[in-house]
Design a protein around this motif. Structure first.
Motif, PDB file in Angstrom:
ATOM      1  N   UNK A 260       0.839  -1.189   0.000  1.00  0.00           N
ATOM      2  CA  UNK A 260       0.000   0.000   0.000  1.00  0.00           C
ATOM      3  C   UNK A 260       0.881   1.248   0.000  1.00  0.00           C
ATOM      4  N   UNK A 261       0.564   2.163  -0.874  1.00  0.00           N
ATOM      5  CA  UNK A 261       1.328   3.400  -0.943  1.00  0.00           C
ATOM      6  C   UNK A 261       2.464   3.375  -1.931  1.00  0.00           C
ATOM      7  N   UNK A 262       2.815   2.204  -2.491  1.00  0.00           N
ATOM      8  CA  UNK A 262       3.864   2.174  -3.524  1.00  0.00           C
ATOM      9  C   UNK A 262       3.388   2.945  -4.753  1.00  0.00           C
ATOM     10  N   UNK A 263       4.296   3.748  -5.282  1.00  0.00           N
ATOM     11  CA  UNK A 263       3.902   4.698  -6.333  1.00  0.00           C
ATOM     12  C   UNK A 263       4.040   4.132  -7.738  1.00  0.00           C
ATOM     13  N   UNK A 264       4.739   2.996  -7.901  1.00  0.00           N
ATOM     14  CA  UNK A 264       4.878   2.389  -9.210  1.00  0.00           C
ATOM     15  C   UNK A 264       5.883   3.094 -10.102  1.00  0.00           C
ATOM     16  N   UNK A 265       6.094   2.512 -11.283  1.00  0.00           N
ATOM     17  CA  UNK A 265       7.031   3.082 -12.248  1.00  0.00           C
ATOM     18  C   UNK A 265       6.330   4.116 -13.113  1.00  0.00           C
ATOM     19  N   UNK A 266       6.892   5.310 -13.239  1.00  0.00           N
ATOM     20  CA  UNK A 266       6.249   6.332 -14.087  1.00  0.00           C
ATOM     21  C   UNK A 266       6.230   5.950 -15.567  1.00  0.00           C
ATOM     22  N   UNK A 267       7.025   4.948 -15.951  1.00  0.00           N
ATOM     23  CA  UNK A 267       6.998   4.503 -17.349  1.00  0.00           C
ATOM     24  C   UNK A 267       5.830   3.549 -17.622  1.00  0.00           C
ATOM     25  N   UNK A 268       5.101   3.135 -16.563  1.00  0.00           N
ATOM     26  CA  UNK A 268       3.859   2.377 -16.732  1.00  0.00           C
ATOM     27  C   UNK A 268       2.732   3.399 -16.846  1.00  0.00           C
ATOM     28  N   UNK A 269       2.559   3.930 -18.039  1.00  0.00           N
ATOM     29  CA  UNK A 269       1.739   5.129 -18.249  1.00  0.00           C
ATOM     30  C   UNK A 269       0.278   4.768 -18.456  1.00  0.00           C
TER      31      UNK A 269
END
Length: 673
Positions: A260-269
């Motif tokens: 919970x709260x993980x922001x993920x990769x910004x390249x997963x658009x």
């Protein structure tokens, strides 16, 4: 078709003149050609230029002394847009006449024997005067007509330097043969001269009361720009700023089990909040983004956005346009793979299923950002998309917005890299990160010059994906020496945030991935504390950018020379600016752990020096020395704990020798993209 005179090996040209070569406004562009003819009569060449505005220029080309068939000229484009040029060859009848009469006089021939030569000379001067009635030409003709003068005095004015100077500007040309026309695309100067700094806007939010990172916004990003501008960087590059997919989101250190709260990769658009034309709602919206852009402009910074053509599984395209992707036999969309790596959070695009619709949608998205004022894009993995698509897209954007710069992030084989540059990319990432030895760096830098008509290298010292072993193991000195090499070998260089704090921990031994990579989590960095403790490279990066601004020699790509030092751990190279004569000599200790020393011998011709002693000023330490061009050399000692490099300013090259240094480089190398 075979022409009257041979005009071969015309440079610059790309792919047989089917694509334009590259230049920027204010850049010294060398042009050369092999021009030849039958017999012994003199031949000359003229560079003919047509600017985008339609203005036409002619530049006399100079012949090499030892290889007179090779002709060179330089020009400095002052307009952005597509320039056209050609090389014209012509019979230099005046030089032929002058050569003949001087040899006959030296052989002791009489006035009677030279009568026909004198008569021919009078006719030539008649034609030259009709072309340009200069006093020197009129006086030379009058002297040839005066048979009361001694023979040598009668002929001397026609062979004088004054006459040669006039004819250099206003030549008498016969049998003019036009060469093939080639194009040069001239872009704005930032396409060639620029310092990049990469940061994640989402990591600018600071920490909460418990010391946990807080997600950044456009407001907190705006505050970070002050520090970047103070370091002297020109462009701030943001990884993707769009909504991040929630389906198959990656956790910290690329795990498949996010918390919970993980922001993920910004390249997963892409997500329910939108796709490539939307903002990550945690950062803020369009109004806040534009406020940030305004502040960047006030600071003299340009904002570069990531343009990554891929989608998260919950991107709107996946539902509305499944034809944009590869649909497998079981009806699912294929995610990205680079075996053994799997990217379950990313769907690659398929450019063959519905190209017209996909092309139009990508163009629409890109122009949304251009219309917001974004004029620079770092393009993610362009080598995995069709090159003809990039050629179409970049050309279409440039039809209305020629200022837009595209940087290709293509760590791939050279033909692909140069192919993307030919297709229209303004800049390219390179393999600099993996060039560490003296031999590797020398070959690499020479290649940068060889392909300067095609590709502009942006030397990033690190990226969120690349933490090279030299940085993991070399300590602070490794960071300093790599920054020095990048900032001085190319007019384009870049730094990924955290470099100035010597971040060097890999996720696992033998990996180039960062531990706790910012690609998957927020990273708070206390810049002020590091400065106060003296554990920051920030002051040195600032100094390097200032040195780059102060020295035009470091703002050009087309000329570099290496100097001999019998120590494989020290590299020395010089650069000369053909306009100002500014000359810089860079000496770097490639060993971050040990003191290295040696005797450095200067290639005097490469830096326009006459034999003897000369003064050098180190722009890093502020110290000055008196050096010599003698074969004995000059003592150099670099200790990593003190300084890893010298960046010497040498005496300026005299005006008469600057152009020769500019075109000498292209005559020494034979690479043809």
């Amino acid at each position: 078709m075979v022409s009257r005179f041979g005009i071969d090996d015309v440079r610059p040209q790309v792919s047989g003149r089917t694509l334009p070569s590259k230049a920027v406004v204010g850049e010294v562009v060398p042009v050369s050609a092999l021009v030849w003819r039958e017999g012994h009569d003199a031949i000359a060449a003229t560079l003919v230029l047509v600017a985008p505005s339609g203005a036409q220029y002619q530049v006399s080309m100079q012949q090499e002394f030892y290889r007179p068939d090779y002709c060179h000229a330089v020009f400095v484009p002052d307009e952005q847009g597509l320039w056209r040029y050609r090389v014209d060859a012509w019979s230099d009848v005046m030089a032929t006449w002058r050569n003949a009469v001087e040899k006959k006089l030296a052989a002791g021939q009489t006035e009677r024997e030279l009568a026909n030569d004198i008569a021919h000379g009078i006719k030539l001067f008649d034609a030259a005067i009709a072309n340009h009635p200069a006093d020197a030409l009129i006086a030379a003709r009058a002297s040839l007509l005066d048979d009361t003068l001694p023979l040598d005095r009668r002929i001397a004015p026609g062979c004088s330097q004054k006459v040669r100077d006039v004819l250099a500007e206003h030549p008498l040309r016969e049998l003019v043969t036009r060469g093939p026309v080639a194009d040069i695309l001239v872009e704005r100067r930032a396409a060639l001269v620029n310092s990049w700094y990469e940061l994640f806007p989402r990591s600018t939010g600071g920490v909460d009361n418990n010391g946990n990172p807080v997600h950044g916004t456009w407001e907190t990003t705006t505050a970070q720009l002050e520090r970047v501008a103070a370091m002297g960087f020109d462009t701030v590059y943001f990884p993707p700023i769009h909504p991040i997919g929630e389906v198959n989101r990656k956790g910290r250190n690329n795990t498949l089990t996010p918390e919970d709260g993980d922001v993920g990769s910004p390249w997963a658009i892409g997500s329910k909040h939108g796709g490539h034309d939307a903002f990550d709602p945690n950062l803020g919206g369009e109004d806040e983004f534009l406020d940030m852009m305004d502040h960047a402009n006030e600071l003299g910074l340009e904002i570069a956005l990531d343009f990554a053509l891929q989608a998260a599984p919950d991107h709107p395209w996946a539902k509305e346009h499944p034809e944009f992707f590869t649909v497998l036999a079981d009806g699912t969309i294929a995610y990205a793979e680079n075996p053994p790596k799997k990217y379950q959070d990313i769907y690659p695009l398929n450019f063959d299923n519905a190209p017209e619709a996909l092309y139009d949608e990508i163009y629409r998205v890109l122009m949304y950002w251009v219309n917001l004022g974004v004029t620079t894009f770092r393009v993610d993995n362009p080598h995995t998309k069709p090159v003809n698509f990039w050629h179409w897209l970049i050309a279409k954007v440039h039809e209305t917005d020629p200022d837009v710069i595209f940087l290709a992030e293509a760590f791939t084989r050279p033909p692909r890299m140069y192919g993307l540059s030919k297709a229209g990319f303004s800049q390219s990432y390179t393999h600099f990160t993996w060039k560490t030895t003296k031999a590797e760096l020398t070959d690499f830098a020479q290649l940068l010059v060889d392909v300067a008509d095609v590709s502009r290298p942006n030397l990033f010292v690190n990226t969120p994906d690349i933490l090279h072993a030299t940085l993991q193991e070399g300590g602070p000195a490794a960071f300093a020496l790599r920054a020095t090499l990048a900032a001085t070998m190319s007019p384009l260089w870049g730094v990924y945030s955290g470099y100035e704090l010597y971040e060097n921990r890999p996720v696992t031994a033998g990996s180039e991935e960062y531990h706790d990579s910012e690609k998957y989590q927020l990273r708070h960095r206390d810049w002020a504390a590091a400065l106060e403790e003296g554990t920051s490279l920030e002051p040195y990066l600032t100094l390097l950018n200032q040195i780059r601004r102060d020295n035009p020699a470091l703002q050009q790509l087309r000329q570099i020379r290496f100097h001999d030092i019998e120590n494989d751990q020290i590299i020395a190279y010089s650069k000369v600016d053909a306009i100002t004569g500014n000359t810089v000599l860079v000496v770097v200790n490639l060993d971050p752990t040990s003191t290295q020393e040696g005797m450095l011998r200067i290639d005097a011709d490469a830096v326009g020096l006459t034999p003897g002693t000369f003064d050098v000023h180190d722009q890093i330490t502020g110290e000055s020395y008196t050096w010599t061009t003698a074969e004995t050399g000059n003592f150099v000692r670099l200790a990593p704990e003190k300084n890893v490099a010298h960046v010497f300013r040498l005496p300026e090259v005299a005006a008469g020798r600057r152009q020769a240094l500019a075109y000498r480089q292209i005559s020494d190398h034979d690479y043809r993209p």
